[in-house]
Scaffold this motif. Structure first.
Motif, PDB file in Angstrom:
ATOM      1  N   SER A 187       0.815  -1.205   0.000  1.00 38.98           N
ATOM      2  CA  SER A 187       0.000   0.000   0.000  1.00 38.98           C
ATOM      3  C   SER A 187       0.853   1.261   0.000  1.00 38.98           C
ATOM      4  N   PHE A 188       2.136   1.135   0.390  1.00 32.05           N
ATOM      5  CA  PHE A 188       2.994   2.323   0.367  1.00 32.05           C
ATOM      6  C   PHE A 188       3.282   2.740  -1.064  1.00 32.05           C
ATOM      7  N   ASP A 189       3.231   1.769  -1.998  1.00 31.77           N
ATOM      8  CA  ASP A 189       3.585   2.077  -3.371  1.00 31.77           C
ATOM      9  C   ASP A 189       2.422   2.641  -4.153  1.00 31.77           C
ATOM     10  N   LEU A 190       1.240   2.579  -3.578  1.00 38.06           N
ATOM     11  CA  LEU A 190       0.076   3.026  -4.324  1.00 38.06           C
ATOM     12  C   LEU A 190      -0.061   4.521  -4.184  1.00 38.06           C
ATOM     13  N   ASP A 191      -0.156   5.187  -5.318  1.00 38.85           N
ATOM     14  CA  ASP A 191      -0.415   6.624  -5.304  1.00 38.85           C
ATOM     15  C   ASP A 191      -1.905   6.798  -5.558  1.00 38.85           C
ATOM     16  N   LEU A 192      -2.661   6.862  -4.467  1.00 39.19           N
ATOM     17  CA  LEU A 192      -4.112   6.841  -4.591  1.00 39.19           C
ATOM     18  C   LEU A 192      -4.623   8.040  -5.364  1.00 39.19           C
ATOM     19  N   ALA A 222     -14.636   9.514  -8.457  1.00 37.99           N
ATOM     20  CA  ALA A 222     -14.182   8.239  -7.917  1.00 37.99           C
ATOM     21  C   ALA A 222     -13.532   8.494  -6.573  1.00 37.99           C
ATOM     22  N   LYS A 223     -13.641   7.506  -5.694  1.00 38.15           N
ATOM     23  CA  LYS A 223     -13.030   7.626  -4.375  1.00 38.15           C
ATOM     24  C   LYS A 223     -12.252   6.341  -4.140  1.00 38.15           C
ATOM     25  N   LEU A 224     -10.933   6.490  -3.892  1.00 40.10           N
ATOM     26  CA  LEU A 224     -10.126   5.300  -3.704  1.00 40.10           C
ATOM     27  C   LEU A 224      -9.669   5.233  -2.269  1.00 40.10           C
ATOM     28  N   SER A 225      -9.685   4.069  -1.686  1.00 40.79           N
ATOM     29  CA  SER A 225      -9.167   3.923  -0.336  1.00 40.79           C
ATOM     30  C   SER A 225      -8.674   2.499  -0.168  1.00 40.79           C
ATOM     31  N   VAL A 226      -7.690   2.381   0.729  1.00 39.95           N
ATOM     32  CA  VAL A 226      -7.187   1.049   1.030  1.00 39.95           C
ATOM     33  C   VAL A 226      -7.877   0.587   2.293  1.00 39.95           C
ATOM     34  N   LYS A 227      -8.594  -0.495   2.209  1.00 42.97           N
ATOM     35  CA  LYS A 227      -9.314  -0.969   3.381  1.00 42.97           C
ATOM     36  C   LYS A 227      -8.554  -2.109   4.016  1.00 42.97           C
ATOM     37  N   SER A 228      -8.907  -2.388   5.241  1.00 44.15           N
ATOM     38  CA  SER A 228      -8.221  -3.471   5.925  1.00 44.15           C
ATOM     39  C   SER A 228      -8.504  -4.779   5.200  1.00 44.15           C
ATOM     40  N   GLY A 229      -7.569  -5.689   5.331  1.00 43.56           N
ATOM     41  CA  GLY A 229      -7.703  -6.934   4.595  1.00 43.56           C
ATOM     42  C   GLY A 229      -7.102  -6.844   3.210  1.00 43.56           C
ATOM     43  N   GLY A 230      -6.376  -5.745   2.937  1.00 44.29           N
ATOM     44  CA  GLY A 230      -5.668  -5.647   1.676  1.00 44.29           C
ATOM     45  C   GLY A 230      -6.580  -5.437   0.490  1.00 44.29           C
ATOM     46  N   VAL A 231      -7.607  -4.625   0.656  1.00 40.96           N
ATOM     47  CA  VAL A 231      -8.546  -4.373  -0.435  1.00 40.96           C
ATOM     48  C   VAL A 231      -8.392  -2.926  -0.867  1.00 40.96           C
ATOM     49  N   LEU A 232      -8.216  -2.735  -2.174  1.00 40.91           N
ATOM     50  CA  LEU A 232      -8.233  -1.381  -2.717  1.00 40.91           C
ATOM     51  C   LEU A 232      -9.653  -1.084  -3.158  1.00 40.91           C
ATOM     52  N   GLN A 233     -10.328  -0.258  -2.402  1.00 41.20           N
ATOM     53  CA  GLN A 233     -11.739   0.000  -2.653  1.00 41.20           C
ATOM     54  C   GLN A 233     -11.862   1.187  -3.586  1.00 41.20           C
ATOM     55  N   VAL A 234     -12.559   0.977  -4.703  1.00 46.76           N
ATOM     56  CA  VAL A 234     -12.795   2.074  -5.638  1.00 46.76           C
ATOM     57  C   VAL A 234     -14.297   2.316  -5.675  1.00 46.76           C
ATOM     58  N   ASP A 235     -14.714   3.458  -5.171  1.00 49.52           N
ATOM     59  CA  ASP A 235     -16.140   3.813  -5.226  1.00 49.52           C
ATOM     60  C   ASP A 235     -16.329   4.763  -6.381  1.00 49.52           C
TER      61      ASP A 235
END
Lengths: 297, 444
Positions: free
Chosen positions: A111-116, A132-145
């Motif tokens: 997740s450190f390498d991701l430039d959200l 669009a809304k991007l967030s890193v959720k627990s459990g290693g999920v990149l959530q894209v709304d």
């Protein structure tokens, strides 16, 4: 007279006087400059010297940098920080495929390498995405709304059919008009800049909705409403809504549009012009000749 | 006398440097103890000096921030006898005082009691050219004093103008701007042997200190233990030290006479040691615990054990009565005081308006000494303790520290000496340019 018994004092009597060196050192120690030097200057000097010695060898510096990078990697790549899958919410299946294509990350990734922020901009660069809304959720999920753009009109543009949303932003290309018969058709160059106005006019023209084919943007500054039977309502550039309301009022009272008209020209609202259809014109001319005949008779 | 003037001038400069730095040490090199005080100057004095021309050397408030005492070694009769021993004792005292003050001192003002001081009264007289007394006139009259032949190997320690007279008006403390035709001055000059001073300088130099002033301990204990009216009306201060007894006579807040008797508390101790056949340390202990000058019937019954470690039972189990100790001590004290009496007579002390005598120094702590002194010196005898100065620890406020405290006062408020005044313009003809400038200033 020297006593025969040993002295009771066990301590040998020593000279209380400091030696000359001790005296000088003591005075040196009491010198304020020297004290300040020892307290501040010397540590700084030592640190600087150590740093200089260290920096003077490039190999050591490289080694240190490598170690630091390695350490950083080892922390970043811990499973707690890894992103394993991307979840896309609020997008249709096609759009989701597009988004997966456009976001160029190959998961799993730290997740450190991701430039959200950059990824968000990339996702938003898609036409069909409003936001669009991007967030890193627990459990290693990149959530894209994703909020999709809702197509409001079909625009027959010079390049082909395109779907536009209510703000005139392109949503997607369209293969044929028939695939979206529910949407209104607009045409003409620059029509995409006035989609809101077109929608308002279409709303105002609700009484003739079932007859309406579409709206044409003429010369990028005014609208024509095209009805079936080749009828056109030509609206002025300024306050077309008022003009259209007058047309609708005339239509409501006198069934204007049901008659044999080709053009209802409201380009100059003060002087509306009606162009009659060929039959109506002929009928009118016949009637007028009859009238003339009757008069002459 | 020019080189003396220059060296005293240099010491004054060092003193002002020390005042600028804010710290100076005061060292009392005595035969019994060496005391070192570290003074911190707080700034210009608000102490109004009413007498004299005022302080040419500058004054300052001060407080004592470090004080240390060590037993003196290698000093006899107030003079340095064994240089290295003395140097080490000075080092001990200075280091301890520095440690207490937590500051390094570089300048030191020293007072000492020996070196056979001798007083001279000088008189000088000049005619006034322009009818009023200027600063230059004061300098001229001071340098016009006819200096007596004080000996080839002697130095001048103090030279203080005591009294100024314009025409026939005498008793002026500040003659400047007075109108008159002639100005005369009375000056008190104190000369001491050169060799002891050189030895002292050597010791100070070996201790990495710079000498910022020298004072006679008789003078210092006088300014410390005589109260203001005694200094004004005339009094003698007798400083009963370890190796010598100092005598100074003050009138009108100026010292007019100083001398020493080369006898002191150490001689009393050695008398006890010899008379009772005991070691010096025991004798010193007996003197301080049981000493006195007036035996009473009670003293016959008070027995003092003279325990020692020879192994001879008879010798180790001796005891003496306190009367016997007093009987040993009294003749020596009488002798000392009679010597002082002789000096007072020689100085003409009985012509002074006031006959006040103040006993100070470590020897004055002997019980009953004031009674003995009354019999020998006159009725107006009192025991004096030094002035209370700010920051002085309680343990060093006793009369033994009179000269050390006096040197503190001397360091902070020195009286004007001859070398505080500029050399009169006439005496350097080489500076003709300066004179030309002065001439222009005067005439244009």
């Amino acid at each position: 007279m020297r006593s025969l018994r040993p002295r009771k004092r066990s301590m040998p009597q020593h000279d209380p006087a400091p030696s000359r060196v001790a005296y000088r050192l003591n005075r040196l120690w009491l010198t304020p400059h020297f004290r300040r030097f020892l307290r501040f200057g010397l540590p700084v000097l030592c640190v600087l010297t150590a740093f200089a010695v260290f920096v003077s060898d490039q190999e050591r510096v490289d080694g240190l940098v490598d170690r630091m990078v390695e350490l950083r990697r080892s922390v970043e790549e811990r499973p707690e920080f890894m992103v394993n899958l991307m979840a896309i919410d609020g997008a249709s299946a096609d759009l989701a495929v597009d988004i997966r294509e456009v976001v160029p990350v190959d998961l799993p990734r730290s997740s450190f390498d991701l430039d959200l922020e950059a990824m968000r901009q990339q996702v938003e660069s898609l036409d069909a995405v409003r936001s669009a809304k991007l967030s890193v959720k627990s459990g290693g999920v990149l959530q894209v709304d994703v909020t999709e753009r809702v197509p409001a009109v079909v625009w027959r543009s010079p390049d082909g059919l395109e779907l536009l949303d209510a703000e005139g932003h392109r949503v997607a290309a369209l293969d044929s008009r028939k695939s979206r018969p529910d949407l209104m058709l607009i045409a003409g160059e620059g029509a995409d800049h006035a989609v809101a106005e077109a929608l308002a006019l279409a709303h105002a023209a609700a009484p003739v909705h079932d007859r309406m084919i579409g709206l044409i943007r003429v010369a990028e500054h005014r609208w024509d409403i095209v009805l079936d039977r080749g009828q056109r309502i030509m609206l002025p550039e300024r306050s077309p809504r008022v003009a259209l309301d007058r047309v609708m009022a005339l239509n409501g009272v006198q069934d204007l549009l049901a008659r044999d008209l080709v053009r209802v020209d409201f380009r100059n609202p003060k002087r509306p012009i009606l162009r009659l259809g060929a039959d109506a014109l002929a009928a009118l001319e016949a009637e007028s000749t009859n009238e003339d005949k009757r008069n002459s008779n | 006398m020019t080189d003396l003037y220059q060296s005293q001038r240099a010491m004054r400069n060092k003193r002002s440097a020390a005042m600028q730095r804010g710290v100076i040490a005061v060292l009392d090199v005595g035969s019994w103890k060496i005391a070192c005080f570290v003074l911190r100057f707080d700034g210009p004095s608000d102490f109004a000096e009413s007498d004299g021309i005022g302080s040419m050397a500058g004054q300052s408030r001060f407080r004592v921030i470090g004080a240390a005492t060590t037993r003196s070694r290698g000093v006899r009769f107030g003079e340095i006898d064994a240089m290295h021993e003395t140097e080490r004792a000075i080092r001990t005292a200075v280091q301890a005082a520095q440690k207490m003050a937590n500051v390094r001192v570089d300048h030191v003002i020293v007072c000492f009691s020996g070196a056979r001081p001798r007083s001279y009264g000088l008189a000088g007289r000049v005619e006034l050219h322009d009818g009023t007394v200027s600063d230059n006139c004061v300098a001229r009259v001071l340098s016009s004093c006819d200096v007596p032949d004080y000996g080839p190997d002697r130095e001048i320690l103090h030279a203080q103008p005591v009294n100024f007279a314009v025409d026939h008006r005498s008793g002026l403390s500040d003659p400047r701007e007075q109108a008159g035709n002639s100005l005369s001055v009375d000056m008190h000059m104190l000369s001491v042997d050169r060799t002891p001073i050189e030895n002292l300088l050597y010791c100070i130099k070996r201790c990495d200190l710079e000498l910022a002033g020298l004072a006679s301990s008789a003078y210092a204990s006088g300014i410390a233990s005589l109260v203001e009216d005694e200094q004004e009306l005339g009094a003698a201060c007798i400083d009963l030290g370890g190796g010598s007894t100092g005598l100074s006579i003050f009138i009108k807040k100026h010292m007019i006479y100083a001398d020493t008797v080369r006898m002191g508390g150490d001689h009393v101790t050695s008398d006890i040691s010899q008379g009772l056949q005991v070691p010096m340390s025991t004798a010193e202990r007996i003197k301080t615990f049981y000493g006195g000058v007036q035996a009473t019937g009670m003293d016959d019954r008070e027995m003092i054990d003279l325990s020692s470690d020879t192994g001879d039972w008879e010798h180790d189990r001796r005891s003496v009565s306190r009367s016997e100790v007093i009987g040993v001590m009294r003749p020596r004290l009488e002798e000392t005081l009679e010597e002082v009496r002789a000096l007072l007579d020689a100085a003409g002390f009985d012509h002074l308006p006031s006959q006040r005598i103040v006993l100070t120094g470590g020897g004055s702590q002997l019980p009953g000494l004031d009674g003995l002194a009354t019999k020998i010196l006159g009725q107006q005898v009192r025991l004096g303790r030094p002035l209370r100065v700010q920051g002085l620890p309680q343990s060093v406020t006793g009369p033994s520290f009179a000269s050390a405290v006096g040197t503190c006062l001397f360091a902070a408020h020195p009286q004007d000496e001859w070398w505080d005044f500029d050399v009169p313009v006439d005496s350097y003809p080489a500076r003709s340019l300066k004179r030309a400038v002065r001439w222009f200033k005067d005439n244009w």
